[in-house]
Design a protein around this motif. Structure first.
Motif, PDB file in Angstrom:
ATOM      1  N   THR A 172       0.860  -1.180   0.000  1.00  0.00           N
ATOM      2  CA  THR A 172       0.000   0.000   0.000  1.00  0.00           C
ATOM      3  C   THR A 172       0.891   1.223   0.000  1.00  0.00           C
ATOM      4  O   THR A 172       1.726   1.386   0.905  1.00  0.00           O
ATOM      5  CB  THR A 172      -0.915   0.022   1.231  1.00  0.00           C
ATOM      6  OG1 THR A 172      -1.681  -1.193   1.282  1.00  0.00           O
ATOM      7  CG2 THR A 172      -1.866   1.210   1.185  1.00  0.00           C
ATOM      8  N   GLN A 173       0.740   2.070  -0.994  1.00  0.00           N
ATOM      9  CA  GLN A 173       1.578   3.263  -1.049  1.00  0.00           C
ATOM     10  C   GLN A 173       0.802   4.453  -1.570  1.00  0.00           C
ATOM     11  O   GLN A 173      -0.144   4.318  -2.340  1.00  0.00           O
ATOM     12  CB  GLN A 173       2.816   3.020  -1.925  1.00  0.00           C
ATOM     13  CG  GLN A 173       2.525   2.739  -3.383  1.00  0.00           C
ATOM     14  CD  GLN A 173       3.794   2.524  -4.201  1.00  0.00           C
ATOM     15  OE1 GLN A 173       4.873   2.337  -3.659  1.00  0.00           O
ATOM     16  NE2 GLN A 173       3.664   2.552  -5.512  1.00  0.00           N
ATOM     17  N   SER A 174       1.208   5.606  -1.093  1.00  0.00           N
ATOM     18  CA  SER A 174       0.658   6.877  -1.556  1.00  0.00           C
ATOM     19  C   SER A 174       1.778   7.892  -1.479  1.00  0.00           C
ATOM     20  O   SER A 174       2.935   7.548  -1.211  1.00  0.00           O
ATOM     21  CB  SER A 174      -0.533   7.298  -0.679  1.00  0.00           C
ATOM     22  OG  SER A 174      -0.095   7.604   0.637  1.00  0.00           O
ATOM     23  N   ASP A 175       1.461   9.155  -1.691  1.00  0.00           N
ATOM     24  CA  ASP A 175       2.486  10.197  -1.617  1.00  0.00           C
ATOM     25  C   ASP A 175       3.064  10.320  -0.216  1.00  0.00           C
ATOM     26  O   ASP A 175       4.210  10.749  -0.053  1.00  0.00           O
ATOM     27  CB  ASP A 175       1.910  11.548  -2.046  1.00  0.00           C
ATOM     28  CG  ASP A 175       1.566  11.571  -3.527  1.00  0.00           C
ATOM     29  OD1 ASP A 175       2.110  10.735  -4.264  1.00  0.00           O
ATOM     30  OD2 ASP A 175       0.738  12.417  -3.928  1.00  0.00           O
ATOM     31  N   ASN A 176       2.272   9.940   0.802  1.00  0.00           N
ATOM     32  CA  ASN A 176       2.694  10.174   2.183  1.00  0.00           C
ATOM     33  C   ASN A 176       2.929   8.909   3.001  1.00  0.00           C
ATOM     34  O   ASN A 176       3.307   9.014   4.169  1.00  0.00           O
ATOM     35  CB  ASN A 176       1.641  11.032   2.900  1.00  0.00           C
ATOM     36  CG  ASN A 176       1.446  12.376   2.226  1.00  0.00           C
ATOM     37  OD1 ASN A 176       2.415  13.033   1.856  1.00  0.00           O
ATOM     38  ND2 ASN A 176       0.204  12.775   2.043  1.00  0.00           N
ATOM     39  N   SER A 177       2.695   7.729   2.418  1.00  0.00           N
ATOM     40  CA  SER A 177       2.834   6.513   3.220  1.00  0.00           C
ATOM     41  C   SER A 177       3.244   5.340   2.342  1.00  0.00           C
ATOM     42  O   SER A 177       3.042   5.342   1.131  1.00  0.00           O
ATOM     43  CB  SER A 177       1.524   6.192   3.952  1.00  0.00           C
ATOM     44  OG  SER A 177       0.507   5.869   3.013  1.00  0.00           O
ATOM     45  N   TYR A 178       3.840   4.337   3.000  1.00  0.00           N
ATOM     46  CA  TYR A 178       4.249   3.102   2.316  1.00  0.00           C
ATOM     47  C   TYR A 178       4.182   1.970   3.325  1.00  0.00           C
ATOM     48  O   TYR A 178       4.692   2.094   4.444  1.00  0.00           O
ATOM     49  CB  TYR A 178       5.671   3.229   1.770  1.00  0.00           C
ATOM     50  CG  TYR A 178       6.095   2.055   0.910  1.00  0.00           C
ATOM     51  CD1 TYR A 178       6.045   2.132  -0.470  1.00  0.00           C
ATOM     52  CD2 TYR A 178       6.555   0.872   1.483  1.00  0.00           C
ATOM     53  CE1 TYR A 178       6.430   1.065  -1.276  1.00  0.00           C
ATOM     54  CE2 TYR A 178       6.940  -0.198   0.691  1.00  0.00           C
ATOM     55  CZ  TYR A 178       6.887  -0.100  -0.682  1.00  0.00           C
ATOM     56  OH  TYR A 178       7.265  -1.163  -1.460  1.00  0.00           O
ATOM     57  N   SER A 179       3.551   0.865   2.932  1.00  0.00           N
ATOM     58  CA  SER A 179       3.427  -0.275   3.831  1.00  0.00           C
ATOM     59  C   SER A 179       3.445  -1.570   3.027  1.00  0.00           C
ATOM     60  O   SER A 179       2.832  -1.651   1.960  1.00  0.00           O
ATOM     61  CB  SER A 179       2.130  -0.181   4.638  1.00  0.00           C
ATOM     62  OG  SER A 179       1.947  -1.349   5.437  1.00  0.00           O
ATOM     63  N   MET A 180       4.163  -2.575   3.542  1.00  0.00           N
ATOM     64  CA  MET A 180       4.151  -3.927   2.997  1.00  0.00           C
ATOM     65  C   MET A 180       3.515  -4.865   4.006  1.00  0.00           C
ATOM     66  O   MET A 180       3.903  -4.866   5.181  1.00  0.00           O
ATOM     67  CB  MET A 180       5.570  -4.434   2.731  1.00  0.00           C
ATOM     68  CG  MET A 180       6.222  -3.989   1.474  1.00  0.00           C
ATOM     69  SD  MET A 180       7.811  -4.871   1.264  1.00  0.00           S
ATOM     70  CE  MET A 180       8.351  -4.179  -0.301  1.00  0.00           C
ATOM     71  N   GLU A 181       2.542  -5.641   3.572  1.00  0.00           N
ATOM     72  CA  GLU A 181       2.033  -6.728   4.404  1.00  0.00           C
ATOM     73  C   GLU A 181       2.791  -7.996   4.024  1.00  0.00           C
ATOM     74  O   GLU A 181       2.790  -8.412   2.864  1.00  0.00           O
ATOM     75  CB  GLU A 181       0.530  -6.930   4.192  1.00  0.00           C
ATOM     76  CG  GLU A 181      -0.031  -8.056   5.076  1.00  0.00           C
ATOM     77  CD  GLU A 181      -1.469  -8.403   4.752  1.00  0.00           C
ATOM     78  OE1 GLU A 181      -1.700  -9.482   4.161  1.00  0.00           O
ATOM     79  OE2 GLU A 181      -2.348  -7.594   5.091  1.00  0.00           O
ATOM     80  N   LEU A 182       3.410  -8.615   5.014  1.00  0.00           N
ATOM     81  CA  LEU A 182       4.261  -9.775   4.777  1.00  0.00           C
ATOM     82  C   LEU A 182       3.707 -10.999   5.485  1.00  0.00           C
ATOM     83  O   LEU A 182       3.038 -10.888   6.515  1.00  0.00           O
ATOM     84  CB  LEU A 182       5.685  -9.508   5.280  1.00  0.00           C
ATOM     85  CG  LEU A 182       6.354  -8.228   4.781  1.00  0.00           C
ATOM     86  CD1 LEU A 182       7.725  -8.066   5.425  1.00  0.00           C
ATOM     87  CD2 LEU A 182       6.463  -8.229   3.271  1.00  0.00           C
ATOM     88  N   GLN A 183       4.018 -12.169   4.954  1.00  0.00           N
ATOM     89  CA  GLN A 183       3.621 -13.433   5.579  1.00  0.00           C
ATOM     90  C   GLN A 183       4.853 -14.306   5.759  1.00  0.00           C
ATOM     91  O   GLN A 183       5.628 -14.502   4.827  1.00  0.00           O
ATOM     92  CB  GLN A 183       2.579 -14.158   4.722  1.00  0.00           C
ATOM     93  CG  GLN A 183       2.022 -15.420   5.374  1.00  0.00           C
ATOM     94  CD  GLN A 183       0.815 -15.958   4.636  1.00  0.00           C
ATOM     95  OE1 GLN A 183      -0.011 -15.193   4.132  1.00  0.00           O
ATOM     96  NE2 GLN A 183       0.681 -17.277   4.578  1.00  0.00           N
ATOM     97  N   ALA A 184       5.023 -14.821   6.992  1.00  0.00           N
ATOM     98  CA  ALA A 184       6.242 -15.544   7.346  1.00  0.00           C
ATOM     99  C   ALA A 184       6.090 -17.060   7.312  1.00  0.00           C
ATOM    100  O   ALA A 184       7.051 -17.767   7.622  1.00  0.00           O
ATOM    101  CB  ALA A 184       6.710 -15.108   8.745  1.00  0.00           C
ATOM    102  N   ASN A 185       4.929 -17.566   6.934  1.00  0.00           N
ATOM    103  CA  ASN A 185       4.737 -19.021   6.927  1.00  0.00           C
ATOM    104  C   ASN A 185       3.852 -19.426   5.753  1.00  0.00           C
ATOM    105  O   ASN A 185       3.169 -18.604   5.149  1.00  0.00           O
ATOM    106  CB  ASN A 185       4.110 -19.485   8.247  1.00  0.00           C
ATOM    107  CG  ASN A 185       2.709 -18.945   8.433  1.00  0.00           C
ATOM    108  OD1 ASN A 185       2.354 -17.866   7.960  1.00  0.00           O
ATOM    109  ND2 ASN A 185       1.866 -19.692   9.143  1.00  0.00           N
ATOM    110  N   ILE A 186       3.890 -20.716   5.454  1.00  0.00           N
ATOM    111  CA  ILE A 186       3.039 -21.276   4.405  1.00  0.00           C
ATOM    112  C   ILE A 186       1.823 -21.926   5.059  1.00  0.00           C
ATOM    113  O   ILE A 186       1.972 -22.752   5.963  1.00  0.00           O
ATOM    114  CB  ILE A 186       3.809 -22.305   3.569  1.00  0.00           C
ATOM    115  CG1 ILE A 186       4.929 -21.605   2.780  1.00  0.00           C
ATOM    116  CG2 ILE A 186       2.873 -23.044   2.612  1.00  0.00           C
ATOM    117  CD1 ILE A 186       5.796 -22.554   1.984  1.00  0.00           C
ATOM    118  N   VAL A 187       0.639 -21.541   4.616  1.00  0.00           N
ATOM    119  CA  VAL A 187      -0.602 -22.128   5.125  1.00  0.00           C
ATOM    120  C   VAL A 187      -1.014 -23.245   4.171  1.00  0.00           C
ATOM    121  O   VAL A 187      -1.073 -23.053   2.950  1.00  0.00           O
ATOM    122  CB  VAL A 187      -1.706 -21.060   5.226  1.00  0.00           C
ATOM    123  CG1 VAL A 187      -3.030 -21.692   5.650  1.00  0.00           C
ATOM    124  CG2 VAL A 187      -1.292 -19.972   6.210  1.00  0.00           C
TER     125      VAL A 187
END
Length: 229
Positions: free
Chosen positions: A183-198
């Motif tokens: 998720t990114q915009s002019d004022n923010s940036y975020s990555m949603e990460l997953q550390a395991n396999i379901v």
């Protein structure tokens, strides 16, 4: 207080508690000194599988991608080790040059993958104009480059992040984590990460076993730095 108001109050309290916990648990991935030197956080960096023979292999580099940070200009080049498995659209060497001087090199045996242009692999072309890394702007004086590991069946791919300032280049993040969303915009940036396999059954639903749920983490840009929670 009637039932609806009570439930709304509880929901509000839960939201505030959740936001408070998230704020408290955000950890800087690295820090930058006044001279532009990068201080890493060892808890953010997992070692690659130890395979000493890759250190002596020669490699062929791809064309450079130029990255400017403040008044500094870097050339980022990736390459493939000779006589090593090449899955097409992958590389296992990252080098960074300042002018003609190589100032950073990183090798790993399991390969990183192109960000786009690979059939049957997720494309990140909307987030980058090069095939090698996702650029993350932190400030006018710092940038992070995220390299996506090659996905194998039994593990999450590596996510490898290198930070650059006008005076330093360092590996700051390396973990078995896949990217679920950006998720990114002019004022923010975020990555949603997953550390395991379901694991899922034939009915398309995840198996109802302990720990067979997504282990979710986030990387976010705040105040010119990258934070993990």
């Amino acid at each position: 207080m009637n039932k609806n108001n009570y439930e709304n109050f509880n929901n509000y309290c839960s939201l505030i508690f959740s936001l408070t916990v998230q704020a408290q648990t955000a950890t800087p991935v690295f820090k930058i000194g006044v001279n532009g030197l990068i201080a890493t956080n060892s808890s953010m960096i997992e070692s690659f599988y130890d395979m000493p023979q890759i250190e002596t292999r020669s490699y062929v580099l791809n064309n450079p991608v130029n990255v400017s940070v403040g008044t500094q200009s870097y050339d980022v080049k990736t390459g493939c080790l000779e006589q090593w498995d090449d899955f097409g659209g992958s590389f296992n060497v990252i080098t960074i040059y300042s002018g003609s001087q190589k100032i950073f090199e990183l090798r790993q045996p399991d390969n990183w993958r192109y960000t786009f242009g690979i059939p049957r692999k997720e494309s990140y072309q909307q987030y980058t104009d090069n095939q090698y890394f996702l650029p993350i702007t932190l400030s006018e004086q710092a940038v992070a480059l995220a390299f996506i590991g090659w996905p194998y069946g039994g593990d999450m791919p590596y996510l490898t992040i290198i930070a650059l300032t006008n005076n330093d280049v360092k590996l700051v993040f390396n973990k078995h984590m896949g990217i679920n969303a950006i998720t990114q915009s002019d004022n923010s940036y975020s990555m949603e990460l997953q550390a395991n396999i379901v694991e899922y059954g034939e009915n398309g639903r995840p198996f109802d076993t302990p720990n067979n749920v997504p282990d979710i983490h986030y990387l976010e840009v705040k105040n010119g730095l990258l934070y993990s929670r």
